[in-house]
Enzyme design. Structure first.
Site, mmCIF file in Angstrom:
data_model
loop_
_atom_site.group_PDB
_atom_site.id
_atom_site.type_symbol
_atom_site.label_atom_id
_atom_site.label_comp_id
_atom_site.label_asym_id
_atom_site.label_seq_id
_atom_site.Cartn_x
_atom_site.Cartn_y
_atom_site.Cartn_z
ATOM 1 N N GLY A 114 23.137 -7.331 11.180
ATOM 2 C CA GLY A 114 22.317 -8.333 10.508
ATOM 3 C C GLY A 114 21.507 -7.726 9.385
ATOM 4 C CB SER A 115 19.335 -9.330 6.863
ATOM 5 O OG SER A 115 20.356 -10.197 6.418
ATOM 6 C CE LYS A 120 19.774 -4.230 11.987
ATOM 7 N NZ LYS A 120 19.191 -5.116 10.983
ATOM 8 C CB SER A 567 25.252 -19.423 -8.942
ATOM 9 O OG SER A 567 24.780 -18.299 -9.669
ATOM 10 C CE LYS A 610 20.583 -18.853 -8.720
ATOM 11 N NZ LYS A 610 21.953 -19.359 -8.451
#
Length: 693
Positions: A114-115, A120, A567, A610
């Site tokens: 995971g990120s 963790k 995108s 954005k």
């Protein structure tokens, strides 16, 4: 494990040492029996609902659950009771926490992917507290009289190793005293003989020196009989936890130190030079390796052997070291392996090692976000209290400050009705806000401190993006008024949380070698594919013979990192169509969105950042995919500065972006006639495309 477990030269004091059984209140006693859990016992309930309840002290109570605090009626985080066990402090990650609980009971290996900052390492530490009661062991290394390069290994109950070593030291000390006493008697006799019988002082001194050196050289054998206490668990009250992240081979697998004096009686016995590795220190406990893919392949192979055999010999890791000649008998390493990493960790991980973990354990993906519920808001409030208590120097947060942190957690999630679980970054905001309050000698951290901290704790990417925007204003690179043919203000993300305005320009020119679409701006693979998809739409849409034209697309000042992702698809399409049809584009707006080959506008990531970038650049309107409407979580200060227009098809983009009513209307009508039923969907439907997370 070697069968040479009995050492004949065990001193009498050692034989009198008795094994002390572990205390009843050891860690394992916290694990409930199955029947106790089924009957709703206090301990069983604590394990079945790990960290699910937030307790408050004093008169604080639960109020309206619709509030930002999930119904908690508190004045500050000092009213929140912080649980003692790490597993109870874990926020979110219910699936991972349940797996860790099961793996601890059954002694299974776990891989968590995971990120960064999603918990963790915290779960790995918590697992060592949940392990069932085990008899910890001390490990001793003895000199091998038959082969000095193959030291013997012996395991004894926890705490007995120190007593054995002390007993050997005491016996060696007694032997040395006897030898020293005997040495001085012999020296006295020799000196007396030399003086009285021979009448030579020099001869007596020389003889005494020889005797002294002989005795000192011989006494080294006594020291060699003292074992090396390799693993000492005498003061260990819980199962061992070893973090071997980034460890080199010696630190992970054990090593034998180099001996520069290898002969002449000055050498150090090989068993005294043996050093335990993390796999041996983690015996009966947990071995945690983050970024598992950074371990070299040889270390991963040996780690796999240690997992399989439950024991691993120690040898010198450097081939040029004298320690490479030494190899001990197998040393116990019965540990639970917890491997962790990001998604790319699986690419360079040894397939057999991953298979070993998966075959004898669990694989878990760590969530980045979780559904925004009253319970999770209460847990986030407790998280702030935990961070304050853990730091020990920060003032507690008042109610308004906690609400602002929870709003930031909603915003950082990037999804409507979700909260971020990247709590390390959120904890950084908590610490910065607390530092600001502490610098002012405040009793509590306030909302104003949190707002100031949000500005001070900006990421490097956000600081670069803000500086980039300011510099572009100085050189008038950002156009936010009027209309221009073939120029569109696109939007991009730097890092994970920083938006920038990225203009895209298009020009159509006669070709000399067949029609081509040429894109510049260091486009990465995904961005190049997006341009090709846009080309399909343009070819289908345009009345022009594109085989006689070259279409040039430029991403203006894309920077060293280039452009990645799809995108900017609607931005490219709008710029090219504007250049082909000679219809200008409004410059007071920006846009972001992916595009299918049929013209559907698909969702993208980072819309919140954005939109805020467009507002900072002085633009009035932002076009976003309709499917991303639910993900917009902009700051209040930008809400009045910019208008958000959701779209679901390229024709809607053109209708908003193009200037010049007659030309624009004919273009849009023509595109609608080509795409047919694609526009019959309701605005906001993504056509089954998943929303980015």
């Amino acid at each position: 494990m070697s069968d040479n477990t009995e050492i004949d030269d065990t001193p009498d004091d050692e034989r009198e040492v008795t094994e002390t059984p572990p205390e009843d209140d050891d860690l394992g006693s916290e694990e409930p029996a199955a029947d106790e859990a089924d009957t709703g016992g206090a301990e069983g309930e604590g394990l079945d609902n790990l960290g699910s309840e937030v307790e408050v002290e004093g008169e604080a109570s639960l109020d309206d659950e619709e509030g930002l605090l999930g119904g908690l009626d508190i004045e500050s985080t000092s009213d929140i009771e912080v649980p003692d066990r790490l597993v109870d402090q874990v926020i979110g990650q219910d699936h991972a926490r349940d797996v860790i609980k099961k793996a601890a009971k059954q002694r299974r290996h776990v891989m968590m992917i995971g990120s960064p900052g999603t918990g963790k390492s915290m779960l790995a530490k918590a697992m060592s507290q949940l392990l069932p009661k085990e008899e910890l062991q001390d490990v001793l290394v003895y000199h091998n009289p038959d082969d000095g390069n193959e030291p013997k290994v012996r395991t004894v109950p926890a705490g007995k190793g120190e007593q054995i070593v002390d007993a050997h030291k005491e016996e060696a000390h007694k032997r040395n005293q006897m030898r020293t006493f005997l040495m001085w008697i012999i020296i006295a006799i020799i000196i007396g003989y030399a003086l009285i019988i021979q009448g030579s002082v020099l001869l007596g001194i020389l003889a005494a020196g020889v005797i002294y050196l002989a005795f000192r050289y011989g006494s080294r054998g006594n020291d060699a009989m003292i074992p090396n206490l390799l693993i000492n668990t005498a003061n260990q009250t819980t199962a061992p936890f070893e973090d071997a992240t980034g460890a080199h081979a010696g630190a992970l697998l054990g090593d034998v130190r180099h001996d520069p004096f290898q002969s002449g009686g000055m050498e150090t016995p090989s068993h005294d030079r043996v050093e335990a590795g993390a796999i041996h220190k983690a015996n009966k406990g947990v071995l945690f390796v983050d970024e598992i893919n950074t371990l070299d392949i040889r270390s991963q192979q040996k780690l796999m052997t240690a997992i399989q055999e439950g024991e691993f010999s120690i040898t010198g890791q450097s081939e040029r070291s004298s320690g490479a000649m030494v190899q001990t008998e197998p040393v116990p390493c019965d540990f639970i392996m917890i491997a962790a990493g990001n998604l790319d960790a699986m690419e360079n991980m040894h397939p057999a090692l991953r298979s070993r973990i998966k075959g004898y354990g669990y694989e878990v993906y760590m969530d980045d976000t979780i559904e925004d519920t009253p319970e999770m808001r209460r847990k986030l409030t407790r998280f702030i209290a935990q961070e304050v208590e853990k730091d020990g120097r920060l003032p507690h947060f008042d109610r308004e400050a906690v609400e602002e942190v929870i709003l930031e957690a909603q915003r950082r999630a990037g999804r409507k009705e979700h909260l971020t679980l990247k709590l390390r970054e959120l904890g950084g905001l908590v610490r910065v806000a607390g530092d600001i309050a502490r610098a002012e000698d405040a009793d509590v951290t306030t909302r104003e401190d949190v707002l100031e901290a949000k500005g001070r704790s900006r990421s490097i990417e956000q600081q670069l993006a803000d500086d980039y925007i300011e510099r572009r204003k100085d050189y008038e690179l950002t156009v936010n008024e009027g209309d221009v043919i073939g120029r569109v203000n696109g939007l991009a993300v730097m890092g994970e949380d920083s938006g920038i305005v990225l203009p895209v320009m298009a020009e159509v020119a006669p070709t000399q070698s067949g029609g081509k679409v040429i894109a510049t701006g260091q486009l990465q693979e995904m961005a190049e594919e997006a341009v090709e998809n846009v080309s399909a739409i343009i070819k289908k849409f345009s009345d022009e013979d594109l085989s006689k034209k070259d279409v040039h697309i430029q991403f203006v000042q894309a920077g060293e990192g280039g452009v990645d992702g799809d995108s900017a698809s609607i931005t490219v399409a709008t710029a090219v169509i504007s250049a082909l049809e000679d219809v200008p584009v409004e410059q007071n707006l920006a846009m972001t969105g992916s595009l299918s080959v049929r013209g559907d506008v698909l969702p993208v990531g980072g819309v919140t950042h954005k939109i805020e970038a467009a507002a900072k650049a002085g633009l009035d309107t932002v076009i976003i995919p309709a499917a991303n409407t639910q993900d917009v979580m902009i700051e209040e200060e930008y809400e009045e500065m910019i208008e958000i227009v959701p779209v679901s098809h390229i024709s809607e983009v053109l209708e908003v972006a193009l200037a010049g009513e007659p030309e624009k209307d004919s273009l849009v009508d023509r595109l609608k006639s080509i795409t047919g039923k694609a526009l019959e969907r309701e605005v906001g439907q993504s056509g089954g495309s998943p929303s980015p997370q």
